[in-house]
Design a protein around this motif. Structure first.
Motif, mmCIF file in Angstrom:
data_model
loop_
_atom_site.group_PDB
_atom_site.id
_atom_site.type_symbol
_atom_site.label_atom_id
_atom_site.label_comp_id
_atom_site.label_asym_id
_atom_site.label_seq_id
_atom_site.Cartn_x
_atom_site.Cartn_y
_atom_site.Cartn_z
ATOM 1 N N TYR A 54 0.807 -1.216 0.000
ATOM 2 C CA TYR A 54 0.000 0.000 0.000
ATOM 3 C C TYR A 54 0.847 1.276 0.000
ATOM 4 O O TYR A 54 0.311 2.382 -0.002
ATOM 5 C CB TYR A 54 -0.937 0.001 1.216
ATOM 6 C CG TYR A 54 -2.004 -1.065 1.125
ATOM 7 C CD1 TYR A 54 -2.050 -2.110 2.034
ATOM 8 C CD2 TYR A 54 -2.966 -1.037 0.117
ATOM 9 C CE1 TYR A 54 -3.026 -3.089 1.949
ATOM 10 C CE2 TYR A 54 -3.943 -2.007 0.028
ATOM 11 C CZ TYR A 54 -3.972 -3.034 0.950
ATOM 12 O OH TYR A 54 -4.940 -4.003 0.870
ATOM 13 N N ASP A 55 2.165 1.108 0.032
ATOM 14 C CA ASP A 55 3.037 2.279 0.025
ATOM 15 C C ASP A 55 2.980 2.946 -1.344
ATOM 16 O O ASP A 55 3.211 2.296 -2.365
ATOM 17 C CB ASP A 55 4.480 1.881 0.352
ATOM 18 C CG ASP A 55 4.644 1.396 1.770
ATOM 19 O OD1 ASP A 55 5.666 0.746 2.058
ATOM 20 O OD2 ASP A 55 3.746 1.675 2.595
ATOM 21 N N GLU A 56 2.737 4.234 -1.345
ATOM 22 C CA GLU A 56 2.633 4.949 -2.617
ATOM 23 C C GLU A 56 3.993 5.373 -3.148
ATOM 24 O O GLU A 56 4.175 5.531 -4.354
ATOM 25 C CB GLU A 56 1.716 6.161 -2.449
ATOM 26 C CG GLU A 56 0.278 5.766 -2.142
ATOM 27 C CD GLU A 56 -0.651 6.959 -2.053
ATOM 28 O OE1 GLU A 56 -1.871 6.744 -1.925
ATOM 29 O OE2 GLU A 56 -0.154 8.107 -2.105
ATOM 30 N N GLN A 57 4.921 5.571 -2.237
ATOM 31 C CA GLN A 57 6.263 5.984 -2.646
ATOM 32 C C GLN A 57 7.175 4.773 -2.712
ATOM 33 O O GLN A 57 7.057 3.847 -1.911
ATOM 34 C CB GLN A 57 6.836 6.976 -1.615
ATOM 35 C CG GLN A 57 5.984 8.189 -1.343
ATOM 36 C CD GLN A 57 6.386 9.357 -2.205
ATOM 37 O OE1 GLN A 57 7.207 9.212 -3.100
ATOM 38 N NE2 GLN A 57 5.805 10.513 -1.960
ATOM 39 N N ASN A 58 8.133 4.816 -3.626
ATOM 40 C CA ASN A 58 9.153 3.777 -3.651
ATOM 41 C C ASN A 58 10.047 3.902 -2.420
ATOM 42 O O ASN A 58 10.426 5.008 -2.028
ATOM 43 C CB ASN A 58 10.013 3.913 -4.916
ATOM 44 C CG ASN A 58 9.295 3.418 -6.145
ATOM 45 O OD1 ASN A 58 8.311 2.685 -6.063
ATOM 46 N ND2 ASN A 58 9.769 3.835 -7.310
ATOM 47 N N ALA A 59 10.385 2.766 -1.839
ATOM 48 C CA ALA A 59 11.230 2.769 -0.645
ATOM 49 C C ALA A 59 12.675 3.114 -1.014
ATOM 50 O O ALA A 59 13.162 2.752 -2.083
ATOM 51 C CB ALA A 59 11.181 1.401 0.024
ATOM 52 N N THR A 60 13.320 3.830 -0.105
ATOM 53 C CA THR A 60 14.742 4.128 -0.277
ATOM 54 C C THR A 60 15.439 3.955 1.071
ATOM 55 O O THR A 60 14.873 4.265 2.129
ATOM 56 C CB THR A 60 14.987 5.567 -0.778
ATOM 57 O OG1 THR A 60 14.435 6.479 0.188
ATOM 58 C CG2 THR A 60 14.342 5.812 -2.121
ATOM 59 N N GLU A 61 16.660 3.416 1.001
ATOM 60 C CA GLU A 61 17.506 3.270 2.189
ATOM 61 C C GLU A 61 18.938 3.509 1.748
ATOM 62 O O GLU A 61 19.597 2.636 1.209
ATOM 63 C CB GLU A 61 17.390 1.854 2.783
ATOM 64 C CG GLU A 61 16.094 1.511 3.439
ATOM 65 C CD GLU A 61 15.891 2.184 4.793
ATOM 66 O OE1 GLU A 61 14.759 2.136 5.300
ATOM 67 O OE2 GLU A 61 16.866 2.747 5.323
#
Lengths: 115, 115
Positions: A54-61
């Motif tokens: 459900y995350d709308e943004q791409n994850a970044t780490e």
């Protein structure tokens, strides 16, 4: 059917360049999580990044980002500015919320970073 | 100190012997898992436990048993080891997390060889 497919058994990248590791997944659940792990030659499994369905943004780490394309059921890992220490096996995994929270792992991609 | 520890790290045993692999965690997680990794196959789930009184079979539980002695301890036993159980064994822990991601964190692995 395979839950997680990683089609690149091995890849090479030049140091300081970016690289994309492919991952496609198969689920009929609406709620699920996608993960990437790194396994260096020493054997340990290191958690890198998480993306919720459900995350709308791409994850970044840090230097890792996850290119999440829900309609295509893909969750590619992008490593920017590759370093020699990035040479390792990389595993994509999925957790389905309504399937007793079991994890499914792909077969992995071996990344070699060239100096 | 590592959050998830496994003992032994390496073990060589003979066919028919009983062997126990132990896992301890200081992360305070309720959920614990045992996986095996064979070359080219990624990780396969053997057993998982969501709390001390909850034990569940994974994909490949035949030939294995487990014991959840406490929240922090989860042991895997091979009652009568056979050569095709030669593999790298991982223990993992998880909890729901603040986003429900249920990320799994792995121990360093136990390399088991059955002759």
């Amino acid at each position: 059917a395979q839950k997680i497919t990683q089609t690149q058994p091995g890849m090479f990248v030049q140091e300081k360049e970016a690289v994309t590791l492919d991952c496609t997944y198969d689920t009929s659940d609406q709620s699920y999580g996608l993960f990437w792990y790194k396994q260096p030659s020493s054997g340990e499994m290191i958690f890198l990044i998480y993306q919720g369905s459900y995350d709308e943004q791409n994850a970044t780490e840090g230097r890792y980002s996850l290119n999440f394309q829900k309609a295509r059921k893909s969750a590619n890992l992008v490593i920017s500015a590759s370093q020699l220490g990035d040479s390792a096996m990389y595993f994509c995994a999925m957790r389905e919320e309504y399937n007793f929270n079991k994890f499914y792992f792909g077969s992995g991609t071996k990344l070699n970073v060239k100096p | 100190d590592a959050d998830v520890t496994q003992t032994p790290r390496n073990r060589i045993t003979k066919t028919g012997k009983r062997i126990m692999l132990e896992c301890s965690q200081t992360k305070g997680h309720d959920r614990m898992y045992w996986y095996r990794q064979d070359p080219g196959l990624g990780l396969q789930l053997i057993y998982y436990s969501f709390d001390v009184k909850d034990i569940n079979k994974g994909e490949i539980s035949d030939g294995y048993s487990v014991s959840r002695q406490a929240q922090a301890k989860f042991s895997l036993s091979l009652e009568s080891a056979i050569p095709n159980q030669t593999a790298l064994y991982f223990c993992a822990t998880s909890d729901t997390g603040d986003r429900g991601q249920d990320t799994q964190y792995f121990g360093p692995g136990t390399r088991l060889t059955v002759l």
